[in-house]
Design a protein around this motif. Structure first.
Motif, short mmCIF file in Angstrom:
data_model
loop_
_atom_site.label_atom_id
_atom_site.label_comp_id
_atom_site.label_asym_id
_atom_site.label_seq_id
_atom_site.Cartn_x
_atom_site.Cartn_y
_atom_site.Cartn_z
N MET A 92 25.88 23.64 -11.47
CA MET A 92 25.26 22.40 -11.92
C MET A 92 25.21 21.41 -10.76
N PRO A 93 24.42 20.34 -10.89
CA PRO A 93 24.34 19.37 -9.77
C PRO A 93 25.70 18.75 -9.48
N LEU A 94 25.87 18.31 -8.24
CA LEU A 94 27.10 17.61 -7.89
C LEU A 94 27.30 16.40 -8.79
N ALA A 95 28.51 16.25 -9.30
CA ALA A 95 28.85 15.04 -10.05
C ALA A 95 29.17 13.92 -9.08
N GLU A 96 29.26 12.70 -9.58
CA GLU A 96 29.63 11.56 -8.76
C GLU A 96 31.03 11.10 -9.12
N THR A 97 31.84 10.89 -8.10
CA THR A 97 33.23 10.47 -8.32
C THR A 97 33.31 9.21 -9.16
N GLY A 98 32.48 8.23 -8.83
CA GLY A 98 32.52 6.96 -9.56
C GLY A 98 32.28 7.14 -11.05
N THR A 99 31.37 8.02 -11.39
CA THR A 99 31.07 8.28 -12.80
C THR A 99 32.24 8.96 -13.49
N LEU A 100 32.82 9.99 -12.85
CA LEU A 100 33.95 10.69 -13.45
C LEU A 100 35.13 9.76 -13.66
N VAL A 101 35.41 8.92 -12.66
CA VAL A 101 36.55 8.02 -12.77
C VAL A 101 36.30 6.92 -13.79
N ALA A 102 35.08 6.38 -13.83
CA ALA A 102 34.76 5.33 -14.79
C ALA A 102 34.87 5.85 -16.22
N GLU A 103 34.39 7.07 -16.45
CA GLU A 103 34.50 7.65 -17.79
C GLU A 103 35.96 7.87 -18.17
N ALA A 104 36.75 8.35 -17.21
CA ALA A 104 38.17 8.56 -17.49
C ALA A 104 38.87 7.24 -17.80
N ALA A 105 38.59 6.21 -16.99
CA ALA A 105 39.23 4.91 -17.20
C ALA A 105 38.87 4.32 -18.57
N ALA B 256 32.88 16.73 -8.32
CA ALA B 256 32.47 15.73 -7.34
C ALA B 256 33.19 15.99 -6.02
N LEU B 257 32.67 15.42 -4.95
CA LEU B 257 33.25 15.59 -3.61
C LEU B 257 33.63 14.22 -3.05
N HIS B 258 34.90 14.12 -2.60
CA HIS B 258 35.47 12.84 -2.17
C HIS B 258 36.09 13.00 -0.78
N LEU B 259 35.82 12.05 0.11
CA LEU B 259 36.41 12.06 1.46
C LEU B 259 37.66 11.18 1.42
N LEU C 166 34.05 9.10 11.15
CA LEU C 166 34.11 10.04 10.04
C LEU C 166 33.54 9.42 8.78
N LEU C 167 33.86 8.16 8.54
CA LEU C 167 33.31 7.46 7.39
C LEU C 167 31.79 7.55 7.37
N ARG C 168 31.18 7.34 8.52
CA ARG C 168 29.71 7.30 8.58
C ARG C 168 29.07 8.67 8.42
N GLN C 169 29.86 9.73 8.43
CA GLN C 169 29.32 11.06 8.19
C GLN C 169 29.28 11.42 6.71
N ALA C 170 29.97 10.65 5.89
CA ALA C 170 30.18 11.03 4.50
C ALA C 170 28.89 11.09 3.69
N ALA C 171 28.03 10.11 3.86
CA ALA C 171 26.85 10.00 3.02
C ALA C 171 25.89 11.17 3.18
N ASP C 172 25.87 11.79 4.35
CA ASP C 172 24.94 12.90 4.60
C ASP C 172 25.59 14.27 4.44
N ALA C 173 26.84 14.30 4.00
CA ALA C 173 27.55 15.58 3.91
C ALA C 173 27.88 15.98 2.48
N GLY C 174 27.30 15.29 1.50
CA GLY C 174 27.50 15.66 0.11
C GLY C 174 28.53 14.85 -0.64
N PHE C 175 29.17 13.88 0.02
CA PHE C 175 30.19 13.07 -0.63
C PHE C 175 29.55 11.94 -1.44
N SER C 176 30.13 11.66 -2.59
CA SER C 176 29.69 10.50 -3.37
C SER C 176 30.70 9.37 -3.28
N SER C 177 31.84 9.63 -2.59
CA SER C 177 32.89 8.61 -2.54
C SER C 177 33.76 8.81 -1.32
#
Length: 290
Positions: A1-14, A80-83, A91-102
């Motif tokens: 399935m498509p990559l999930a987003e960390t923010g969405t998973l955490v917000a739903e859990a919270a 989801a994928l988290h750095l 390293l931070l600036r590589q995150a957006a283009d490497a599949g990370f949502s957070s």
């Protein structure tokens, strides 16, 4: 399935007063084990790659990140994928283009004002590039000339008033809090400050994260989730499971040379650990769905 987003998973859990498990991975076997364990538990999960893991992989982020992305896309549950624990701006600036949502940006080793300035700048860049941001705040250092106290040092605790001011000024989306856990623990003996967690939960308007969870007993983890922790980071527990299983296999098979044989045993042990810990987070260790 498509990559999930960390923010969405955490917000739903919270919102549901539960927690999503976030497991640190080092190898492809780690990633596959986390996905397999989450599938067995029928639960969403977060794959985390730390800056230290990137250093281990010759300083290259993308090979492991791309492997994790493909493992996530093949999964039967949201992944989801988290750095994690990023201190390097490069390293931070590589995150957006490497599949990370957070990303978890870690300036907690700096005195408060420097931590705040660095975290605010990182959050601004990350939000501009579509990334959800986690930060960490332990005992604020630099007071009366004292050095900053690492968030995972013995006795470190996050002050609710300072945490509220930090979150508001930095603009982060979640905060990892120091309530008694510690990184790299190999025994599950940590005792959490649940009274402090309650005050932090009441003071902050963002999801709370628990780091160093491998050293926290099941009951303490369950209570932390009930008390407001929405994301639980786990790393060392996987390495303990993998190493123990491989040691046992090699002791019984001293002539073994095919790495697939012992790595598969280690991978299976990690997957079982993932399933068990997700069950704990669901509440007091209740059994997970088959």
């Amino acid at each position: 399935m498509p990559l999930a987003e960390t923010g969405t998973l955490v917000a739903e859990a919270a919102a549901e007063r539960r927690a999503v498990a976030a497991f640190n991975i080092i190898t492809l076997e780690h990633a596959e084990a986390v996905v397999a364990g989450a599938e067995s538990a029928a639960s969403p999960v977060i794959l985390q790659i730390s800056e230290n893991a990137v250093k281990y992989r010759y300083g290259r982020l993308r090979p492991l990140a791309r492997a994790a992305v493909e493992a996530a896309r093949e999964a039967a549950v949201p992944v989801a994928l988290h750095l994690d624990h990023v201190k390097s701006g490069n390293l931070l600036r590589q995150a957006a283009d490497a599949g990370f949502s957070s990303v978890m940006y870690d300036a907690s080793h700096l005195p408060y004002e420097e931590n705040l300035a660095a975290t605010r700048a990182a959050a601004e860049w990350a939000h501009t590039n579509g990334l959800w941001v986690e930060a960490e705040l332990g005992e604020v250092g630099g007071k009366n000339g004292a050095a900053p106290l690492d968030a995972h040092a013995p006795g470190a605790r996050t002050d609710p008033d300072e945490a509220r001011a930090f979150v508001e000024a930095s603009g982060v989306d979640a905060l990892a809090v120091a309530i008694g856990s510690s990184h790299a623990m190999t025994s599950r003996t940590a005792s959490l400050d649940h009274e402090l967690l309650g005050r932090l939960d009441g003071a902050l308007g963002v999801p709370l994260v628990l780091h160093g969870s491998s050293g926290v007993p099941d009951g303490e983890l369950s209570a932390a989730v009930s008390g407001g922790i929405a994301k639980v980071n786990i790393g060392t527990a996987l390495n303990i499971a993998m190493t123990a299983a491989i040691r046992e296999y090699l002791a019984a098979q001293p002539d073994a040379v095919d790495s697939r044989k012992y790595l598969s045993v280690g991978r299976r042990a990690m997957a079982e650990t993932v399933t068990e810990l997700i069950g704990v987070l669901r509440g007091a260790g209740e059994p997970v769905a088959p």
